[in-house]
Scaffold this motif. Structure first.
Motif, PDB file in Angstrom:
ATOM      1  N   ASN A 269       0.806  -1.225   0.000  1.00 45.45           N
ATOM      2  CA  ASN A 269       0.000   0.000   0.000  1.00 45.45           C
ATOM      3  C   ASN A 269       0.841   1.279   0.000  1.00 45.45           C
ATOM      4  O   ASN A 269       0.306   2.379   0.057  1.00 45.45           O
ATOM      5  CB  ASN A 269      -1.012   0.003   1.162  1.00 45.45           C
ATOM      6  CG  ASN A 269      -0.331  -0.084   2.515  1.00 45.45           C
ATOM      7  OD1 ASN A 269       0.797   0.368   2.681  1.00 45.45           O
ATOM      8  ND2 ASN A 269      -1.009  -0.663   3.494  1.00 45.45           N
ATOM      9  N   GLY A 270       2.165   1.118  -0.067  1.00 45.42           N
ATOM     10  CA  GLY A 270       3.042   2.287  -0.223  1.00 45.42           C
ATOM     11  C   GLY A 270       3.342   3.023   1.064  1.00 45.42           C
ATOM     12  O   GLY A 270       3.981   4.058   1.047  1.00 45.42           O
ATOM     13  N   PHE A 271       2.894   2.499   2.237  1.00 42.44           N
ATOM     14  CA  PHE A 271       3.157   3.212   3.492  1.00 42.44           C
ATOM     15  C   PHE A 271       4.614   3.095   3.925  1.00 42.44           C
ATOM     16  O   PHE A 271       5.197   4.013   4.460  1.00 42.44           O
ATOM     17  CB  PHE A 271       2.263   2.685   4.632  1.00 42.44           C
ATOM     18  CG  PHE A 271       0.813   3.013   4.454  1.00 42.44           C
ATOM     19  CD1 PHE A 271       0.386   3.864   3.451  1.00 42.44           C
ATOM     20  CD2 PHE A 271      -0.138   2.476   5.301  1.00 42.44           C
ATOM     21  CE1 PHE A 271      -0.953   4.174   3.285  1.00 42.44           C
ATOM     22  CE2 PHE A 271      -1.490   2.777   5.146  1.00 42.44           C
ATOM     23  CZ  PHE A 271      -1.887   3.622   4.135  1.00 42.44           C
ATOM     24  N   PHE A 286       3.428   2.033  -9.064  1.00 43.32           N
ATOM     25  CA  PHE A 286       2.639   2.617  -7.972  1.00 43.32           C
ATOM     26  C   PHE A 286       3.436   3.640  -7.165  1.00 43.32           C
ATOM     27  O   PHE A 286       2.950   4.735  -6.861  1.00 43.32           O
ATOM     28  CB  PHE A 286       2.145   1.487  -7.075  1.00 43.32           C
ATOM     29  CG  PHE A 286       1.495   1.938  -5.799  1.00 43.32           C
ATOM     30  CD1 PHE A 286       0.539   2.935  -5.794  1.00 43.32           C
ATOM     31  CD2 PHE A 286       1.823   1.335  -4.587  1.00 43.32           C
ATOM     32  CE1 PHE A 286      -0.075   3.342  -4.617  1.00 43.32           C
ATOM     33  CE2 PHE A 286       1.217   1.735  -3.408  1.00 43.32           C
ATOM     34  CZ  PHE A 286       0.275   2.743  -3.421  1.00 43.32           C
ATOM     35  N   TYR A 287       4.666   3.313  -6.813  1.00 43.17           N
ATOM     36  CA  TYR A 287       5.439   4.231  -5.975  1.00 43.17           C
ATOM     37  C   TYR A 287       5.692   5.542  -6.722  1.00 43.17           C
ATOM     38  O   TYR A 287       5.658   6.621  -6.144  1.00 43.17           O
ATOM     39  CB  TYR A 287       6.775   3.612  -5.547  1.00 43.17           C
ATOM     40  CG  TYR A 287       6.631   2.340  -4.724  1.00 43.17           C
ATOM     41  CD1 TYR A 287       5.605   2.194  -3.807  1.00 43.17           C
ATOM     42  CD2 TYR A 287       7.533   1.293  -4.871  1.00 43.17           C
ATOM     43  CE1 TYR A 287       5.475   1.040  -3.057  1.00 43.17           C
ATOM     44  CE2 TYR A 287       7.411   0.133  -4.125  1.00 43.17           C
ATOM     45  CZ  TYR A 287       6.377   0.003  -3.217  1.00 43.17           C
ATOM     46  OH  TYR A 287       6.254  -1.135  -2.478  1.00 43.17           O
ATOM     47  N   TYR A 293      -2.579   7.736  -7.003  1.00 41.84           N
ATOM     48  CA  TYR A 293      -3.335   6.557  -6.552  1.00 41.84           C
ATOM     49  C   TYR A 293      -3.758   6.635  -5.086  1.00 41.84           C
ATOM     50  O   TYR A 293      -4.645   5.899  -4.662  1.00 41.84           O
ATOM     51  CB  TYR A 293      -2.504   5.285  -6.757  1.00 41.84           C
ATOM     52  CG  TYR A 293      -2.554   4.773  -8.183  1.00 41.84           C
ATOM     53  CD1 TYR A 293      -3.738   4.274  -8.713  1.00 41.84           C
ATOM     54  CD2 TYR A 293      -1.433   4.800  -8.991  1.00 41.84           C
ATOM     55  CE1 TYR A 293      -3.801   3.811 -10.012  1.00 41.84           C
ATOM     56  CE2 TYR A 293      -1.480   4.339 -10.301  1.00 41.84           C
ATOM     57  CZ  TYR A 293      -2.660   3.843 -10.796  1.00 41.84           C
ATOM     58  OH  TYR A 293      -2.731   3.387 -12.076  1.00 41.84           O
ATOM     59  N   LYS A 294      -3.058   7.512  -4.320  1.00 46.20           N
ATOM     60  CA  LYS A 294      -3.258   7.553  -2.872  1.00 46.20           C
ATOM     61  C   LYS A 294      -4.735   7.661  -2.475  1.00 46.20           C
ATOM     62  O   LYS A 294      -5.193   7.005  -1.553  1.00 46.20           O
ATOM     63  CB  LYS A 294      -2.484   8.770  -2.351  1.00 46.20           C
ATOM     64  CG  LYS A 294      -2.527   8.978  -0.899  1.00 46.20           C
ATOM     65  CD  LYS A 294      -1.702  10.179  -0.532  1.00 46.20           C
ATOM     66  CE  LYS A 294      -2.494  11.445  -0.659  1.00 46.20           C
ATOM     67  NZ  LYS A 294      -1.863  12.597  -0.039  1.00 46.20           N
ATOM     68  N   TYR A 299      -7.598   2.117   3.707  1.00 48.91           N
ATOM     69  CA  TYR A 299      -6.777   1.353   4.654  1.00 48.91           C
ATOM     70  C   TYR A 299      -7.457   1.354   6.018  1.00 48.91           C
ATOM     71  O   TYR A 299      -7.744   2.425   6.564  1.00 48.91           O
ATOM     72  CB  TYR A 299      -5.377   1.962   4.736  1.00 48.91           C
ATOM     73  CG  TYR A 299      -4.516   1.325   5.807  1.00 48.91           C
ATOM     74  CD1 TYR A 299      -4.075   0.015   5.664  1.00 48.91           C
ATOM     75  CD2 TYR A 299      -4.151   2.026   6.948  1.00 48.91           C
ATOM     76  CE1 TYR A 299      -3.294  -0.586   6.636  1.00 48.91           C
ATOM     77  CE2 TYR A 299      -3.366   1.433   7.930  1.00 48.91           C
ATOM     78  CZ  TYR A 299      -2.942   0.137   7.769  1.00 48.91           C
ATOM     79  OH  TYR A 299      -2.172  -0.459   8.735  1.00 48.91           O
ATOM     80  N   VAL A 300      -7.724   0.175   6.527  1.00 43.67           N
ATOM     81  CA  VAL A 300      -8.294   0.073   7.870  1.00 43.67           C
ATOM     82  C   VAL A 300      -7.233  -0.553   8.772  1.00 43.67           C
ATOM     83  O   VAL A 300      -6.920  -1.734   8.638  1.00 43.67           O
ATOM     84  CB  VAL A 300      -9.568  -0.803   7.872  1.00 43.67           C
ATOM     85  CG1 VAL A 300     -10.149  -0.908   9.270  1.00 43.67           C
ATOM     86  CG2 VAL A 300     -10.608  -0.224   6.928  1.00 43.67           C
ATOM     87  N   PRO A 301      -6.622   0.253   9.657  1.00 39.33           N
ATOM     88  CA  PRO A 301      -5.593  -0.316  10.541  1.00 39.33           C
ATOM     89  C   PRO A 301      -6.227  -1.231  11.582  1.00 39.33           C
ATOM     90  O   PRO A 301      -7.456  -1.298  11.700  1.00 39.33           O
ATOM     91  CB  PRO A 301      -4.959   0.910  11.194  1.00 39.33           C
ATOM     92  CG  PRO A 301      -5.959   1.991  11.059  1.00 39.33           C
ATOM     93  CD  PRO A 301      -6.848   1.665   9.909  1.00 39.33           C
TER      94      PRO A 301
END
Ligand code: ATP
Length: 768
Positions: A269-271, A286-287, A293-294, A299-301
């Protein structure tokens, strides 16, 4: 797997070739002859011009020695593997694109309907793009603003301009600022729609393309500390992982504790970027295109990203206001909130406070927050943890339903009982070794076990063996990702731009609602000042300012009260919402509106506390008749407000630095006790103590109150009894002068400004 090739001639779509990759038919020919699968009576097309060949998940195009050849994305080529959105053109020798044939290749997943449309720019000077029907190109998506962007013809060239849209317009992966010239085959991204500029037309895909995700040779190496003073050891935590996830698939990542599941998901997810490798989304790096794309990633932590004291509906409405485009109407926001409540099956629970929901419902509320932006790619970190088996199954069924709607969903889970609901499973062994990737049922066969739980035994003991076996297995070759043609360099993501004022107003309203909703806490905070004032009245005389000693005691107590109350107002305010803050920050939360919203509400609280304290105290004691500003009460209220506010900002610094509320409270004594020691009233400040005491808010507060009370002219009590005492030191900083009072107030304001800057910097540092 399905894909489609849209064929257009002279600007009109003539047909679409639908390709089912699993069918027996592997070749689709194109030419002038009627023997071809698709034929076109055009002088520029050869009898047998080109052929599309299906090779597994990929489509390959080959020129059949035609007269005019073919241009793939503007470049004349004899053959190529096609990527989503690729454009193939056949032009005559004069290169007149308007008369030519064009093919657009698009990927489909079984349950996703993606269409490519054309918009002719011929004889157009201005083409607006947005969510509203009045635009020429209408893109209905929650990330698209009403009037989002415009394509304008100036001279013989077309330019793109963003209308200050909330989520931005991206040209070849970079955010558009001002007017930017379009070159043929430039790619524009608006929401999740890709628009390709093609000479005098725009080709764009509409609804609701899921996203394919390919991870290619992902590795991560870290330095691990082996103990105090021991040299760090290199460690591999992700070991050359390659997988290909199709659009609309539900994929679980499983593995033992510390196997690298979170690290792998954060690479996807690029985090947290990996040390090596790349991730492709629909074939784009993606990066490299993270910024574009962000916004379409949810995202559900593991920790819930909801406020306990808000109702489900309020929580979602504030989140929608923060995340949806700024020009969304209240009706659109309400409609979206209602939709996500239906999506996560929380109908009937809209007015229930989050804290009153069951564990499973809370998790659904967190998912609903993320669904507001209609993400195409959805990551969840252990959404089933802490749920009973029934709720666990419901959660997995919900995710299955969402993936059937076209979302690509990747989750970490230990809920192996429901793995069958997934399309694929990633099994990681210790050291981030990929031991299996493929359908869940295949994993039982691959490991030779009957139960998913038994897989853990295998991978915990022999992860390297299983990694090797997997690489040699048919699964590896079948489910491996598309190889990137030219990997692009990894670049740091930027943050999208939004209106700070609008965000500030939403955050203030939400923070006020949260503060008022927590009635118990608000009452406790508001009663602190009157309570201390009443306790103080129990011990002070009617006229404490009459003598030097009792004045000093009173000054000490007032200054300490201000610092104490202020610090406790704020020391947990950021840290207690760390998880929500981090998630909102990753999406679009700006620091200055965020901190400002805290300062406004806490500032009002400090003001009310200062006024209450001074009003109660001064009601019962005799005040000096003279005052520098004309009202001693006003002077005291200003001093106490500035003291409380400065201490509030100091509390925010701590709150922005620590990771949880307990740690924040643990630090409080380190700040409070020195304030009591270093205020200059109890102990003489000399040398280092004097230098350090300049940092104590209580010192400047005590000086300001001392001036207001004209401390230097108060006699010692012993003098009143008739004793003669030697002349005492009268410090200049207590001189009864308005300029000195102002100076102390300015210092308190200065401390607050420094603390505000420090909290912003500290939050900014947390971004990394
Ligand atoms: N930056 C880092 N420096 C050193 N070691 C790290 C770093 N990040 C992760 N690790 C280590 O890498 C391993 C994998 O961590 P990760 O959190 O991804 O595992 P996990 O499978 O998600 O574990 P769990 O199920 O317990 O959450 C762990 O041993 C962790 O300590």
């Amino acid at each position: 797997m399905k894909s489609a090739i849209t064929v257009s001639y002279k600007g009109d779509v003539v047909t679409t070739i639908d390709i089912d990759h699993s069918s027996q038919k592997k070749f689709y020919t194109f030419g002038r002859s009627t023997k071809n699968d698709v034929f076109l009576q055009s002088a520029i097309v050869s009898n047998e011009h080109l052929v599309f060949e299906v090779r597994g998940d990929q489509v390959y195009v080959r020129d059949l020695n035609s007269t005019n050849g073919m241009f793939i994305n503007g470049e004349k080529q004899p053959s190529a593997v096609l990527n989503n959105g690729d454009v193939i053109r056949i032009d005559d020798l004069s290169n007149n694109h308007n008369e030519g044939v064009m093919f657009i290749y698009s990927l489909h997943s079984s349950n996703i309907d993606e269409k490519w449309l054309e918009y002719s720019l011929r004889e157009k000077t201005e083409v607006t793009i947005g969510r509203e029907d009045s635009n020429e190109i209408v893109i209905v998506h929650s990330l698209v603003s009403r009037q989002h962007a415009m394509i304008e013809k100036l001279g013989s060239h077309f330019y793109i301009e963003d209308f200050k849209s909330t989520n931005g317009t991206f040209l070849n992966g970079k955010r558009v600022t001002g007017k930017q010239k379009l070159e043929p085959l430039d790619t524009i991204f608006i929401g999740s729609t890709k628009l390709i500029f093609h000479e005098d037309k725009i080709i764009y895909n509409v609804e609701s393309s899921g996203l394919r995700l390919d991870a290619i040779h992902i590795s991560k190496f870290v330095e691990e500390s082996k103990g105090f003073l021991k040299p760090k050891q290199p460690k591999t935590i992700l070991d050359d992982i390659s997988i290909g996830i199709k659009a609309g698939e539900l994929v679980s990542i499983i593995g033992g504790s510390g196997a690298g599941k979170s690290t792998f998901m954060d690479a996807l997810n690029g985090f947290r970027l990996p040390t090596e490798g790349s991730v492709l989304i629909n074939d784009d790096d993606f990066y490299e295109n993270y910024e574009a794309y962000k916004n379409i990633i949810g995202y559900v932590p593991q920790q819930d990203i909801v406020y306990d004291t808000l109702s489900v509906e309020d929580m979602l409405t504030y989140a929608a206001r923060l995340r949806m485009p700024e020009d969304s109407t209240e009706e659109e926001i309400q409609a979206r909130v209602d939709q996500v409540i239906r999506d996560v099956e929380l109908e009937g629970r809209e007015d229930v406070l989050i804290k009153q929901l069951s564990g499973g419902q809370r998790k659904r509320a967190s998912i609903a927050v993320e669904l507001l932006a209609d993400p195409k790619l959805f990551f969840l970190d252990e959404p089933t943890s802490g749920l009973d088996p029934g709720m666990e199954r419901n959660m997995m069924q919900l995710l299955r339903k969402l993936s059937n709607q076209g979302k690509t969903i990747i989750l970490i889970t230990h809920a192996t009982a429901n793995l069958m609901l997934c399309d694929k499973v990633v099994i990681l062994g210790f050291g981030g070794k990929l031991c299996y990737f493929g359908p869940p049922s295949g994993s039982l066969q691959f490991f030779g076990v009957k139960d998913y739980a038994d897989i853990y035994d295998c991978i915990n003991k022999h992860s390297s063996d299983w990694q090797m076996r997997f690489k040699q297995s048919e699964y590896y070759s079948y489910f491996k990702p598309l190889e990137v043609k030219t990997p692009k360099p990894i670049s740091a993501p930027e943050v999208a731009d939004r209106s700070s004022m609008k965000q500030f107003s939403i955050l203030c309203k939400r923070y006020l609602k949260l503060t008022l909703a927590d009635k118990q806490r608000s009452i406790v905070l508001l009663l602190q000042a009157p309570f201390i004032a009443f306790v103080l009245l129990l011990v002070v005389s009617d006229n404490p300012i009459q003598f030097y000693e009792s004045s000093k005691e009173l000054i000490f107590t007032i200054a300490s009260t201000g610092v104490w109350i202020g610090l406790l107002n704020s020391i947990q305010e950021i840290t207690k919402e760390n998880d929500i803050y981090r998630r909102e920050r990753a999406v679009n939360l700006k620091l200055i509106p965020y901190i400002s919203s805290k300062l406004i509400i806490l500032g009002v609280l400090s003001f009310v506390q200062a006024v209450l304290f001074v009003a109660i105290l001064t009601q019962f004691i005799t005040l000096p008749t003279e005052s520098l500003l004309g009202s001693i009460r006003l002077e005291l209220m200003i001093t106490l407000f500035l003291t409380t506010f400065a201490a509030t900002t100091l509390g925010l610094v701590i709150s922005s630095m620590v990771s949880n509320s307990d740690r924040a409270m643990g630090i409080a004594p380190y700040l409070l006790i020195p304030q009591l020691i270093l205020n200059g009233l109890v102990f003489k400040l000399e040398g280092a103590a004097e230098v350090i005491s300049n940092l104590a808010i209580s010192k400047w507060a005590a000086r300001a109150i001392g001036i207001s009370f004209d401390l230097n002219s108060r006699p010692l009590e012993i003098e009143d009894s008739g004793f003669r005492v030697p002349q005492r030191d009268l410090p200049e900083y207590f001189d009864y002068e308005l300029s000195l009072l102002y100076q102390n107030w300015m210092i308190l304001v200065g401390v607050a400004v420094i603390c505000i800057i420090a909290s912003i910097v500290s939050l900014k540092l947390k971004d990394n």
